[in-house]
Design an enzyme around this catalytic site. Sequence first.
Site, PDB file in Angstrom:
ATOM      1  N   HIS A 215      31.450 -20.639   7.423  1.00  0.00           N
ATOM      2  CA  HIS A 215      30.143 -20.842   8.065  1.00  0.00           C
ATOM      3  C   HIS A 215      29.565 -22.225   7.708  1.00  0.00           C
ATOM      4  O   HIS A 215      28.439 -22.335   7.244  1.00  0.00           O
ATOM      5  CB  HIS A 215      29.157 -19.728   7.668  1.00  0.00           C
ATOM      6  CG  HIS A 215      27.948 -19.676   8.572  1.00  0.00           C
ATOM      7  ND1 HIS A 215      27.330 -18.518   8.938  1.00  0.00           N
ATOM      8  CD2 HIS A 215      27.245 -20.659   9.181  1.00  0.00           C
ATOM      9  CE1 HIS A 215      26.301 -18.781   9.721  1.00  0.00           C
ATOM     10  NE2 HIS A 215      26.223 -20.085   9.884  1.00  0.00           N
TER      11      HIS A 215
ATOM     12  N   ARG B 248      27.796 -16.786  15.824  1.00  0.00           N
ATOM     13  CA  ARG B 248      27.508 -15.787  14.796  1.00  0.00           C
ATOM     14  C   ARG B 248      28.619 -14.755  14.814  1.00  0.00           C
ATOM     15  O   ARG B 248      29.165 -14.429  15.876  1.00  0.00           O
ATOM     16  CB  ARG B 248      26.174 -15.081  15.082  1.00  0.00           C
ATOM     17  CG  ARG B 248      24.945 -15.879  14.715  1.00  0.00           C
ATOM     18  CD  ARG B 248      24.742 -15.990  13.198  1.00  0.00           C
ATOM     19  NE  ARG B 248      23.543 -16.718  12.851  1.00  0.00           N
ATOM     20  CZ  ARG B 248      23.461 -18.035  12.640  1.00  0.00           C
ATOM     21  NH1 ARG B 248      24.536 -18.793  12.757  1.00  0.00           N
ATOM     22  NH2 ARG B 248      22.317 -18.599  12.305  1.00  0.00           N
TER      23      ARG B 248
HETATM   24  P1  NDP Z   1      20.090 -22.600  22.137  1.00  0.00           P
HETATM   25  O1  NDP Z   1      19.008 -21.625  22.051  1.00  0.00           O
HETATM   26  O2  NDP Z   1      19.744 -24.031  22.409  1.00  0.00           O
HETATM   27  O3  NDP Z   1      21.146 -22.171  23.248  1.00  0.00           O
HETATM   28  C1  NDP Z   1      21.566 -20.864  23.416  1.00  0.00           C
HETATM   29  C2  NDP Z   1      22.413 -20.775  24.667  1.00  0.00           C
HETATM   30  O4  NDP Z   1      22.926 -19.445  24.771  1.00  0.00           O
HETATM   31  C3  NDP Z   1      21.618 -21.056  25.940  1.00  0.00           C
HETATM   32  O5  NDP Z   1      22.412 -21.740  26.870  1.00  0.00           O
HETATM   33  C4  NDP Z   1      21.326 -19.648  26.450  1.00  0.00           C
HETATM   34  O6  NDP Z   1      21.139 -19.556  27.852  1.00  0.00           O
HETATM   35  C5  NDP Z   1      22.598 -18.950  26.053  1.00  0.00           C
HETATM   36  N1  NDP Z   1      22.374 -17.500  26.015  1.00  0.00           N
HETATM   37  C6  NDP Z   1      21.538 -16.797  25.208  1.00  0.00           C
HETATM   38  N2  NDP Z   1      21.587 -15.491  25.502  1.00  0.00           N
HETATM   39  C7  NDP Z   1      22.464 -15.379  26.521  1.00  0.00           C
HETATM   40  C8  NDP Z   1      22.928 -14.288  27.280  1.00  0.00           C
HETATM   41  N3  NDP Z   1      22.491 -13.036  27.069  1.00  0.00           N
HETATM   42  N4  NDP Z   1      23.817 -14.529  28.268  1.00  0.00           N
HETATM   43  C9  NDP Z   1      24.234 -15.774  28.527  1.00  0.00           C
HETATM   44  N5  NDP Z   1      23.842 -16.866  27.832  1.00  0.00           N
HETATM   45  C10 NDP Z   1      22.970 -16.657  26.842  1.00  0.00           C
HETATM   46  O7  NDP Z   1      20.919 -22.485  20.779  1.00  0.00           O
HETATM   47  P2  NDP Z   1      21.763 -23.607  20.037  1.00  0.00           P
HETATM   48  O8  NDP Z   1      22.708 -24.193  21.001  1.00  0.00           O
HETATM   49  O9  NDP Z   1      20.875 -24.522  19.279  1.00  0.00           O
HETATM   50  O10 NDP Z   1      22.527 -22.722  18.938  1.00  0.00           O
HETATM   51  C11 NDP Z   1      23.396 -21.685  19.321  1.00  0.00           C
HETATM   52  C12 NDP Z   1      23.779 -20.850  18.106  1.00  0.00           C
HETATM   53  O11 NDP Z   1      24.702 -21.547  17.275  1.00  0.00           O
HETATM   54  C13 NDP Z   1      22.658 -20.508  17.134  1.00  0.00           C
HETATM   55  O12 NDP Z   1      21.862 -19.442  17.623  1.00  0.00           O
HETATM   56  C14 NDP Z   1      23.403 -20.132  15.865  1.00  0.00           C
HETATM   57  O13 NDP Z   1      23.689 -18.757  15.878  1.00  0.00           O
HETATM   58  C15 NDP Z   1      24.701 -20.923  15.987  1.00  0.00           C
HETATM   59  N6  NDP Z   1      24.829 -21.944  14.940  1.00  0.00           N
HETATM   60  C16 NDP Z   1      25.882 -21.859  14.061  1.00  0.00           C
HETATM   61  C17 NDP Z   1      26.068 -22.823  13.100  1.00  0.00           C
HETATM   62  C18 NDP Z   1      27.239 -22.794  12.203  1.00  0.00           C
HETATM   63  O14 NDP Z   1      27.307 -23.585  11.258  1.00  0.00           O
HETATM   64  N7  NDP Z   1      28.216 -21.953  12.441  1.00  0.00           N
HETATM   65  C19 NDP Z   1      25.115 -23.931  12.945  1.00  0.00           C
HETATM   66  C20 NDP Z   1      24.068 -23.946  13.932  1.00  0.00           C
HETATM   67  C21 NDP Z   1      23.932 -22.966  14.890  1.00  0.00           C
HETATM   68  P3  NDP Z   1      19.939 -20.312  28.608  1.00  0.00           P
HETATM   69  O15 NDP Z   1      20.351 -21.776  28.606  1.00  0.00           O
HETATM   70  O16 NDP Z   1      19.936 -19.721  29.945  1.00  0.00           O
HETATM   71  O17 NDP Z   1      18.710 -20.060  27.789  1.00  0.00           O
HETATM   72  C1  OXD Z   2      22.388 -22.214  11.779  1.00  0.00           C
HETATM   73  C2  OXD Z   2      23.540 -21.987  10.962  1.00  0.00           C
HETATM   74  O1  OXD Z   2      21.923 -21.300  12.438  1.00  0.00           O
HETATM   75  O2  OXD Z   2      23.821 -22.776  10.051  1.00  0.00           O
HETATM   76  O3  OXD Z   2      21.923 -23.363  11.817  1.00  0.00           O
HETATM   77  O4  OXD Z   2      24.256 -21.023  11.177  1.00  0.00           O
END
Ligand code: NDP
Ligand code: OXD
Length: 320
Positions: free
Chosen positions: A283, A235
Amino acid sequence: MTRALAVVVTGGTDNWSPARWRDRFAMRLPDRPVVLLPDGAADLAAITYAAVWKPPAGLLARLPNLRVVFNLGAGVDGVLADPTLPNVPLVRAVSPDLTGRMTEYVVMQVLLHHRRWFHLMACQRERRWAPGLQWAARDLRVGVLGLGVLGRDSAQVLARLGFQVAGWSRAPQRVEGIACFAGRDQLDSFLARTDILVCLLPLTADTRGLVDRALLKKLARNGPLGGPILINAGRGGLHVEADVIAALDDGTLAGASLDVFEIEPLPLRSPLWAHPKVIVTPHNAADSDADVLAADVADQITAFERGAALANVVDRAIGY
Ligand code: NDP
Ligand code: OXD
């Protein structure tokens, strides 16, 4: 009760055209009303489920019998920002389709920097035959911020290509072939061994603005790329854009691939559009697929109505 599904998809064309999503849901849920909101004539009391992408704040609060909100993307920061969001389960998008798309994007961007794309394109424009030095994947250290559904898959595919890969998460993780770091205590060690930083964190109160000047300065400077690279597909709020631009300009960063921005669409005035060290994408690192997600949501609704637990429910207390 009619148990209707409301589809709320805001501000999109192409993939995010609201009618496109409504039609896919209507195909998957032929036995129940599927209504596109906002619609002044809709019977709001009949709606029990909402499938949403960037819903206007306050709209979901007007659905008195809402039982579940299905977010049509993986990131829920936009939905959670609505202070009136009803206190019902919020389910986020998780699917191999979405994961595969993100891994393609991350691998593509890592390879573009690793294989010196900017240099090769400049050479082509100048009709200059200058292969230069090309190091091996094993010479590069990639660090993935966020070892969740998306980060883990990208990390593992990059490791299979031969890169030295590490990941950083909130709680300690074990992922085969990946050096795992967790928590703020281990962040500096993770950064110090990272040539290419991939950001796949959710945007939460804890992660907002994490990628700032101070963090970028902690990245490794002794890799073969002439300086560290930032790839952000999480993001825009995760990075401080002015700091990223300053870091690119003063050499703290050797390059960046940015799919997400503080303001989207990226304003015309942004220097990132024409920055010689930056790849900008709109995006779309991993687009949600309407057919896949409509099928997933329909399956979840069917299972839920039979009494099964919902999958991929967001923990509102931590914000992802
Ligand atoms: P998940 O919830 O599966 O994973 C999030 C990861 O971030 C986990 O490993 C989590 O740790 C870690 N995390 C969260 N908060 C912290 C913190 N404070 N410190 C350290 N690590 C942290 O999410 P996804 O992998 O499914 O998606 C990630 C992001 O990708 C989405 O939230 C979205 O914003 C973005 N996205 C963007 C897209 C695009 O087209 N650009 C498309 C899809 C998603 P832990 O494992 O310990 O919980
Ligand atoms: C998502 C994105 O969160 O597209 O899936 O950013």
